[in-house]
Design a protein around this motif. Sequence first.
Motif, mmCIF file in Angstrom:
data_model
loop_
_atom_site.group_PDB
_atom_site.id
_atom_site.type_symbol
_atom_site.label_atom_id
_atom_site.label_comp_id
_atom_site.label_asym_id
_atom_site.label_seq_id
_atom_site.Cartn_x
_atom_site.Cartn_y
_atom_site.Cartn_z
ATOM 1 N N GLU A 1 -5.618 -60.096 -23.245
ATOM 2 C CA GLU A 1 -4.640 -58.985 -23.215
ATOM 3 C C GLU A 1 -3.195 -59.478 -23.170
ATOM 4 N N TYR A 2 -2.978 -60.787 -23.059
ATOM 5 C CA TYR A 2 -1.588 -61.286 -22.966
ATOM 6 C C TYR A 2 -0.734 -60.708 -24.100
ATOM 7 N N GLY A 3 -1.268 -60.722 -25.300
ATOM 8 C CA GLY A 3 -0.489 -60.271 -26.463
ATOM 9 C C GLY A 3 -0.023 -58.838 -26.289
ATOM 10 N N HIS A 4 -0.892 -57.985 -25.773
ATOM 11 C CA HIS A 4 -0.529 -56.581 -25.591
ATOM 12 C C HIS A 4 0.439 -56.417 -24.416
ATOM 13 N N LEU A 5 0.135 -57.113 -23.329
ATOM 14 C CA LEU A 5 0.944 -56.927 -22.120
ATOM 15 C C LEU A 5 2.355 -57.485 -22.268
ATOM 16 N N LEU A 6 2.516 -58.479 -23.127
ATOM 17 C CA LEU A 6 3.853 -59.079 -23.309
ATOM 18 C C LEU A 6 4.489 -58.638 -24.629
ATOM 19 N N ARG A 7 4.013 -57.533 -25.188
ATOM 20 C CA ARG A 7 4.510 -57.107 -26.504
ATOM 21 C C ARG A 7 5.978 -56.703 -26.470
ATOM 22 N N ASN A 8 6.501 -56.358 -25.285
ATOM 23 C CA ASN A 8 7.914 -55.978 -25.210
ATOM 24 C C ASN A 8 8.810 -57.114 -24.742
ATOM 25 N N THR B 1 -14.351 -70.004 -18.878
ATOM 26 C CA THR B 1 -15.720 -69.965 -18.354
ATOM 27 C C THR B 1 -15.881 -68.790 -17.389
ATOM 28 N N ALA B 2 -14.774 -68.157 -17.026
ATOM 29 C CA ALA B 2 -14.844 -66.959 -16.167
ATOM 30 C C ALA B 2 -14.444 -65.770 -17.032
ATOM 31 N N SER B 3 -15.373 -64.835 -17.205
ATOM 32 C CA SER B 3 -15.100 -63.740 -18.148
ATOM 33 C C SER B 3 -13.964 -62.835 -17.666
ATOM 34 N N GLY B 4 -13.739 -62.790 -16.347
ATOM 35 C CA GLY B 4 -12.625 -61.980 -15.835
ATOM 36 C C GLY B 4 -11.305 -62.536 -16.338
ATOM 37 N N CYS B 5 -11.179 -63.858 -16.310
ATOM 38 C CA CYS B 5 -9.948 -64.490 -16.810
ATOM 39 C C CYS B 5 -9.847 -64.283 -18.323
ATOM 40 N N GLY B 6 -10.968 -64.446 -19.006
ATOM 41 C CA GLY B 6 -10.970 -64.310 -20.464
ATOM 42 C C GLY B 6 -10.492 -62.936 -20.891
#
Length: 427
Positions: free
Chosen positions: A258-265, A248-253
Amino acid sequence: MQTNLDSHAKALPDAEEAESILRSCVHCGFCNATCPTYQLLGNELDGPRGRIYLIKQLLEGGPVSDKTQLHLDRCLTCRNCETTCPSGVTYHRLLDIGRAELERRVERPVGERLTRKGLCTVIPRPAVFGALLKTGRALRPLLPASVQAKIPVRSAVPAKPRPVPRHARRVLMLEGCVQPSLSPNTNAAAARVLDRLGISVTPAREAGCCGATDYHLNAQDAGLDRARRNIDAWWPAIEAGAEAIVQTASGCGAFVKEYGHLLRNDPFYVAKAARVSALARDLAEVLAAEPLDALQPADDAIALRVAFHCPCTLQHAQKLGGAVESVLTRLGFDLSAVPDAHLCCGSAGTYSITQPEISQKLRDHKMAALESGQPDIIATANIGCQMHLDGAGRTRVRHWIELVEEALEAANAQVFARPNEAVAPGA
Ligand code: SF4
Ligand code: SF4
């Protein structure tokens, strides 16, 4: 743009990404036209193109100083420049990489370090934040004006009861960090509206702050650890068939996406993080896909004139500009026009605390634009924007889902208040 990273930058885990972003910028400067800090300060180094140059200089081993830090700190990370850029430069990722590297090269003054440490300690912890907010409200008259200005003036709307999960369709919902204290009814209203649409929210209270606060204050490892904790908390419900993770908070959304990109390594989380990001939805996306005709809001509630402030994290980061407006229009709300709707309100996470002057100016401009259509109320989709704009003490600012829920509740109340009409003979 030609680049020549120095040996240190080449060894960074994100070196390849930084180089490719730098190379994608053709230095045209179109982005400056929509950059709020460039518009306010008129300095090339306070616009995206200038900041890209500063980061290039940093990663190529050139001289950097506290001035470099100031120009990068002044960036709101609103990503308006990304929407404008014709070359698809993913500026925010370059900024993340540049800021983290600069933090290692340029030491901040003690006061700044303490402020940042304090923000990272308090904001992501709902219990600590809630306790401090209560104390601050109680002691408000005794506090200095600068601290008083950070404590919300208007009291929060109390949370209505949440429906007991009863539907086969299930979603998860991020509870967030500051929202439970500052606007406790937002997630409750979302759960009540989703329940009417035949969707139940599976509680997962072990999930907490999305990690964006830490990450954007250059405590990037701490931010990623919060992401991992949320993934672990959500995983059992995902395996049990949860169809989405609703924010419900677009900042969190924006950050969860981006989790997938940030944890790709990260070999242990790469697959799970990608799945979580794929399931992440802003609440407006979920409602937009449902048959809203089944919802019957009360006529007098939707007669309110609403100005909608579309957060940067919704329109520029998630590319969902117009999504909430479309849901509200389908439900019959009367929306007023908002000029310069692409510009940031100055909230930008912790920006209103770290860059108060620019933040205040942007809020003044935004409130003038929102109030130009003489709305009864302003609605938005992110707790940071909501509190920042409401803190101006002018037109009331609330989350849009609360307006929807109240309009539906009012319609229910009218039906119950006129039971005879509902069963009138011949009806
Ligand atoms: S609009 Fe894009 S390509 Fe042009 S200067 Fe800005 S970031 Fe670079
Ligand atoms: S993110 Fe926003 S403030 Fe930062 S450079 Fe881009 S447009 Fe300007």
